[in-house]
Scaffold this active site. Structure first.
Site, PDB file in Angstrom:
ATOM      1  N   TYR A   1      -3.342  22.360 -14.733  1.00  0.00           N
ATOM      2  CA  TYR A   1      -4.477  21.988 -13.881  1.00  0.00           C
ATOM      3  C   TYR A   1      -4.316  22.532 -12.460  1.00  0.00           C
ATOM      4  O   TYR A   1      -3.254  22.436 -11.846  1.00  0.00           O
ATOM      5  CB  TYR A   1      -4.621  20.467 -13.798  1.00  0.00           C
ATOM      6  CG  TYR A   1      -5.644  20.036 -12.778  1.00  0.00           C
ATOM      7  CD1 TYR A   1      -7.005  20.200 -13.029  1.00  0.00           C
ATOM      8  CD2 TYR A   1      -5.264  19.534 -11.539  1.00  0.00           C
ATOM      9  CE1 TYR A   1      -7.957  19.850 -12.083  1.00  0.00           C
ATOM     10  CE2 TYR A   1      -6.208  19.172 -10.580  1.00  0.00           C
ATOM     11  CZ  TYR A   1      -7.555  19.335 -10.858  1.00  0.00           C
ATOM     12  OH  TYR A   1      -8.482  19.008  -9.920  1.00  0.00           O
TER      13      TYR A   1
ATOM     14  N   HIS B   1     -15.578  23.823  -1.007  1.00  0.00           N
ATOM     15  CA  HIS B   1     -15.283  22.478  -0.524  1.00  0.00           C
ATOM     16  C   HIS B   1     -15.506  22.337   0.984  1.00  0.00           C
ATOM     17  O   HIS B   1     -15.402  21.225   1.517  1.00  0.00           O
ATOM     18  CB  HIS B   1     -13.842  22.096  -0.872  1.00  0.00           C
ATOM     19  CG  HIS B   1     -13.665  21.721  -2.320  1.00  0.00           C
ATOM     20  ND1 HIS B   1     -14.104  22.512  -3.352  1.00  0.00           N
ATOM     21  CD2 HIS B   1     -13.095  20.630  -2.894  1.00  0.00           C
ATOM     22  CE1 HIS B   1     -13.805  21.927  -4.506  1.00  0.00           C
ATOM     23  NE2 HIS B   1     -13.206  20.779  -4.247  1.00  0.00           N
TER      24      HIS B   1
ATOM     25  N   ASN C   1      -5.779  19.185  -1.093  1.00  0.00           N
ATOM     26  CA  ASN C   1      -5.535  17.938  -1.809  1.00  0.00           C
ATOM     27  C   ASN C   1      -4.574  17.052  -1.026  1.00  0.00           C
ATOM     28  O   ASN C   1      -3.369  17.237  -1.091  1.00  0.00           O
ATOM     29  CB  ASN C   1      -4.926  18.305  -3.172  1.00  0.00           C
ATOM     30  CG  ASN C   1      -5.517  17.506  -4.308  1.00  0.00           C
ATOM     31  OD1 ASN C   1      -4.976  17.539  -5.396  1.00  0.00           O
ATOM     32  ND2 ASN C   1      -6.592  16.803  -4.095  1.00  0.00           N
TER      33      ASN C   1
ATOM     34  N   TYR D   1      -8.110 -23.075  22.880  1.00  0.00           N
ATOM     35  CA  TYR D   1      -7.347 -22.242  21.941  1.00  0.00           C
ATOM     36  C   TYR D   1      -7.147 -20.817  22.443  1.00  0.00           C
ATOM     37  O   TYR D   1      -6.122 -20.192  22.173  1.00  0.00           O
ATOM     38  CB  TYR D   1      -8.062 -22.196  20.586  1.00  0.00           C
ATOM     39  CG  TYR D   1      -7.902 -23.421  19.728  1.00  0.00           C
ATOM     40  CD1 TYR D   1      -7.292 -24.578  20.203  1.00  0.00           C
ATOM     41  CD2 TYR D   1      -8.376 -23.423  18.428  1.00  0.00           C
ATOM     42  CE1 TYR D   1      -7.155 -25.697  19.404  1.00  0.00           C
ATOM     43  CE2 TYR D   1      -8.247 -24.539  17.617  1.00  0.00           C
ATOM     44  CZ  TYR D   1      -7.640 -25.677  18.113  1.00  0.00           C
ATOM     45  OH  TYR D   1      -7.511 -26.779  17.332  1.00  0.00           O
TER      46      TYR D   1
ATOM     47  N   ARG E   1      -4.117 -21.433  24.708  1.00  0.00           N
ATOM     48  CA  ARG E   1      -2.958 -22.089  24.092  1.00  0.00           C
ATOM     49  C   ARG E   1      -2.469 -21.346  22.852  1.00  0.00           C
ATOM     50  O   ARG E   1      -1.265 -21.315  22.552  1.00  0.00           O
ATOM     51  CB  ARG E   1      -3.336 -23.532  23.749  1.00  0.00           C
ATOM     52  CG  ARG E   1      -2.240 -24.329  23.092  1.00  0.00           C
ATOM     53  CD  ARG E   1      -2.464 -25.835  23.153  1.00  0.00           C
ATOM     54  NE  ARG E   1      -3.842 -26.234  23.016  1.00  0.00           N
ATOM     55  CZ  ARG E   1      -4.314 -26.955  21.994  1.00  0.00           C
ATOM     56  NH1 ARG E   1      -3.521 -27.290  20.991  1.00  0.00           N
ATOM     57  NH2 ARG E   1      -5.577 -27.333  21.960  1.00  0.00           N
TER      58      ARG E   1
ATOM     59  N   PHE F   1      -2.944  11.776  -4.343  1.00  0.00           N
ATOM     60  CA  PHE F   1      -3.948  12.102  -3.325  1.00  0.00           C
ATOM     61  C   PHE F   1      -4.863  10.926  -2.998  1.00  0.00           C
ATOM     62  O   PHE F   1      -5.620  10.964  -2.031  1.00  0.00           O
ATOM     63  CB  PHE F   1      -4.824  13.263  -3.815  1.00  0.00           C
ATOM     64  CG  PHE F   1      -5.317  13.084  -5.228  1.00  0.00           C
ATOM     65  CD1 PHE F   1      -6.209  12.085  -5.556  1.00  0.00           C
ATOM     66  CD2 PHE F   1      -4.855  13.913  -6.247  1.00  0.00           C
ATOM     67  CE1 PHE F   1      -6.652  11.899  -6.859  1.00  0.00           C
ATOM     68  CE2 PHE F   1      -5.289  13.741  -7.562  1.00  0.00           C
ATOM     69  CZ  PHE F   1      -6.199  12.729  -7.864  1.00  0.00           C
TER      70      PHE F   1
ATOM     71  N   GLU G   1     -14.099  11.327 -10.571  1.00  0.00           N
ATOM     72  CA  GLU G   1     -13.509  10.559  -9.475  1.00  0.00           C
ATOM     73  C   GLU G   1     -14.331   9.266  -9.349  1.00  0.00           C
ATOM     74  O   GLU G   1     -15.171   9.119  -8.463  1.00  0.00           O
ATOM     75  CB  GLU G   1     -13.528  11.387  -8.193  1.00  0.00           C
ATOM     76  CG  GLU G   1     -12.695  12.658  -8.338  1.00  0.00           C
ATOM     77  CD  GLU G   1     -12.948  13.686  -7.256  1.00  0.00           C
ATOM     78  OE1 GLU G   1     -13.751  13.403  -6.334  1.00  0.00           O
ATOM     79  OE2 GLU G   1     -12.348  14.767  -7.324  1.00  0.00           O
TER      80      GLU G   1
END
Length: 507
Positions: free
Chosen positions: A53, A83, A195, A282, A285, A334, A419
């Site tokens: 792959y 990409h 990646n 608060y 404190r 990844f 994905e």
């Protein structure tokens, strides 16, 4: 000095020096040897014609498409080009430099099967300050930050766009002007550049640094507010902290006690006859418990990011055996889920710190909750004083609460449902910068209000160390005697916060 990258020993301090100060980097000799060994495994696989792959197949949903040996190089170039589909405003120079450094270090680990030349080119770009123009949006944090890293990789191969010497050039021209040869990608190298989680990790790492600064600044601001409101430091007793032993709470309690040491304001109302109040609100404190929880949460997020600094996050990974043989194994390193969850944790911490600071501002400006003049002005009514400064702090606090909504649970399927569970880590980390900016202003407003409150208690003085913070504020913003524009004062003090002037008091 040059920082030698070996994939295993990068620190946050080194990242900050490279990202913010431009420190030089190089590739360590030991890393070169490991990279050559893993590269040999990839070359052998390509020569054998076996299928793996990302080396001689398509990507994502197209993983079943076999690519011929003659097209392996073109496959890598096509991957980078296709990409490069990011959008939005470009990432800052510091973030881009962090991404480049982090990607170089991940590849230097020697598990990605790329040539040393790839990392050496990234190092040369960092040293020459060739900074790819990287759009900030377009990553879902699935197979890492694909689109942002693709825009980075474009410049590595002489394409895309880059900033060089304060100008934007086509990537090839920027590289030429800097005297750097673009890389002609071999098998797997385009995928290895894309990646990974380095976009979200860069943003998170820089955010963690500033969040630490603001946590210390918040302690300083709280110490001044405590005196302005004539609060009691009794709640910061070390025995109380030991009874519930959180490290962050103990640190904040020590800071507050140290900052207020020597306070004349505290001494003036120590006896029950002079001050009938039994307990503070608060927001005073419980400052150690709230600020401390923020500190501990930031520490946990930092631990997660520290693992990622020296991790191999691409796919597949190349594991070399004794004798030079190796395995190429596909997995999911990844995926950005650890960083996405860490970013959500940081966002909640930032919103929390701003929330309690805004309550202290309200305590100081509201005549129903303090013994100070209404809205910290000597003549309330004629003057509005810090009325709208508190409103601005409230607006920023509310905005941060909305921004703190978790991103890491918001998955959306991509890549043809291959994905099908993504992290949204990039967007989760990207919103931190805006939240930190808001917090800087909230703390600046608290510092201004607290210093005004202390002025209204004159001639009594605050603690010795806290007074240094007071004087720092007064060096940029004078006491408000009558109504005037406060926008410039808030900008000036926020700039002091960003410069770490207040946090330095605790070092």
């Amino acid at each position: 000095m040059s920082i030698a990258l070996n994939g295993n020993e990068l620190t946050f301090a080194q990242l900050h020096r490279v990202a913010l100060l431009g420190e030089a980097v190089s590739l360590a000799p030991a890393a070169i040897a490991r990279m050559k060994a893993s590269r040999a495994v990839v070359d052998k696989l390509v020569a054998s014609g076996a299928t793996a792959y990302g080396i001689n197949t398509g990507f994502g949903k197209l993983a079943s498409v076999r690519i011929s040996t003659e097209q392996v190089r073109q496959l890598q170039v096509n991957l980078v080009r296709s990409h490069s589909a990011g959008i939005g405003d470009p990432l800052s120079e510091a973030v881009v430099r962090s991404m480049m450094l982090l990607r170089a270090n991940a590849l230097a680990k020697g598990l990605s099967g790329v040539r040393p030349l790839v990392v050496e080119t990234l190092c040369a770009m960092l040293n020459a300050k060739v900074h790819p123009v990287i759009p900030s949006q377009g990553s879902v944090g699935a197979s890492g930050d694909l689109a942002p890293l693709a825009h980075l990789a474009e410049v590595v191969i002489g394409e895309g766009f880059a900033a060089y010497q304060s100008e934007i050039f086509p990537g090839g021209e920027a590289m030429k002007r800097a005297g750097i040869l673009p890389v002609a990608l071999e098998a797997k190298e385009g995928l290895s550049l894309l990646n990974g989680t380095q976009g979200m990790l860069a943003l998170l790492s820089l955010a963690l640094h500033e969040a630490d600064v603001l946590a210390d600044t918040a302690d300083v601001a709280a110490s001044l507010s405590l005196d302005a409101l004539r609060g009691s430091p009794g709640a910061f007793d070390s025995r109380i902290m030991h009874a519930r032993a959180y490290a962050g709470a103990a640190q904040t309690a020590r800071n507050l006690a140290h900052l207020n040491e020597g306070s004349q304001i505290r001494e003036s109302h120590r006896s029950p006859e002079s001050d009938k109040r039994v307990q503070d609100a608060y927001s005073l404190r419980c400052t150690p418990q709230v600020h401390g929880a923020v500190r501990d949460s930031l520490s946990q997020a930092r631990e997660m990011a520290a693992v990622e600094l020296n991790s191999a996050t691409d796919n597949p990974l190349v594991f070399v055996k004794d004798g030079g043989e190796g395995d190429i194994v596909s997995g999911g390193n990844f995926h950005g889920q650890p960083l996405a969850m860490a970013a959500d944790q940081v966002a909640i911490a930032i919103a929390t710190l701003g929330g309690i600071a805004e309550r202290r501002i309200e305590q100081m400006t509201n005549p129903l909750t303090s013994m100070l003049p209404a809205f910290l002005t000597p003549e309330p009514g004629l003057n509005s004083g810090f009325m709208i400064a508190q409103v601005s702090a409230a607006a920023l606090t509310s905005e941060n609460r909305a921004l703190a909504t978790p991103h890491s649970v918001d998955s959306i399927s991509t890549s043809g449902n291959q994905e099908d569970y993504v992290s949204m880590g990039m967007s989760g980390a990207r919103r931190l910068e805006r939240m930190l900016t808001n917090l800087r202003y909230i703390l600046a407003i608290e510092l201004l209000c607290a210093c005004q409150g202390i002025d209204l208690l004159a001639p009594l003085q605050t603690g010795t160390l806290a007074k240094k913070a007071y004087e720092t504020v007064r060096g940029r913003s004078a006491k408000v005697e009558a109504d005037r524009r406060l926008a410039e004062d808030m900008e000036a003090v926020a700039a002091l916060v960003a410069s770490e002037r207040f946090s330095e008091l605790l070092r």
